[in-house]
Enzyme design. Structure first.
Site, short mmCIF file in Angstrom:
data_model
loop_
_atom_site.label_atom_id
_atom_site.label_comp_id
_atom_site.label_asym_id
_atom_site.label_seq_id
_atom_site.Cartn_x
_atom_site.Cartn_y
_atom_site.Cartn_z
N ARG A 101 -50.08 -38.05 66.58
CA ARG A 101 -50.34 -38.71 67.87
C ARG A 101 -51.47 -39.73 67.74
NH1 ARG A 101 -46.09 -37.77 68.25
NH2 ARG A 101 -45.06 -36.18 69.44
N GLU A 160 -49.87 -42.55 66.20
CA GLU A 160 -48.99 -43.17 67.19
C GLU A 160 -49.79 -44.05 68.16
OE1 GLU A 160 -45.21 -41.48 69.55
OE2 GLU A 160 -47.11 -40.50 70.06
N SER A 193 -65.66 -52.14 62.01
CA SER A 193 -65.96 -51.37 60.81
C SER A 193 -65.62 -49.90 60.98
CB SER A 193 -67.45 -51.50 60.47
OG SER A 193 -67.77 -50.71 59.34
#
Length: 163
Positions: free
Chosen positions: A103, A106, A129
């Protein structure tokens, strides 16, 4: 009996982790300590502390001393396990199989370009960064009693150089 949620590790499911991971997680489980408790004892952020356990962050000499004390692991043994540099990025297969890690992947897959566009508009051409970086995880409960995960990423903005 209290219900304590503790992250543990089945090393057989994570063959790419360093040997230090098994030692650290075994001691953590034996002492029944959360990452929050360990982080508090060593003076680090809980995500940074967990990253040490997974071999994704370098432990300082001070971290090693404090970890040996809180986990009951011989300091010299722990030093031998943690004194090298992390081999980052090898711990997770790609794409991730774990649902929660997937997830997170995703989120970046679905919103990555949106994040990039908004950051470029706010900061100009550059990157955030992941080295000059910090992150936190908080639990928030709404008025209906639903729990929400609040994940904050804070990375230094690095503008691209003109050459």
């Amino acid at each position: 009996m209290s219900n304590i949620n503790l992250a543990t590790l089945d090393i057989s499911e994570h063959p790419n982790l360093p040997s230090s991971s098994a030692v650290l997680f075994e001691a953590k489980a034996k002492k029944k300590l959360s990452f929050e408790a360990i982080a508090s004892a060593i003076g680090r952020n809980e995500v940074a502390t967990a990253a040490i356990f997974y071999g994704q962050a370098k432990a300082s000499a001070e971290d090693i001393v404090k970890l040996s004390e809180v986990l009951g692991i011989d300091r010299f043994y722990l030093e031998s396990l943690l004194s090298g540099f992390p081999d980052r990025g090898k711990s997770v297969t790609f794409p991730p199989k774990d649902p929660l890690i997937y997830r997170l992947f995703e989120i970046v897959q679905n919103y990555g370009y949106a994040y990039k566009a908004v950051m470029n508009e706010k900061f100009g051409d550059g990157i955030m960064s992941a080295i000059s970086f910090s992150t936190t995880v908080e639990k928030e409960t709404d008025l209906d009693g639903n729990n929400w995960a609040v994940v904050t990423w804070r990375g230094k903005w690095l503008p691209y150089s003109r050459f």
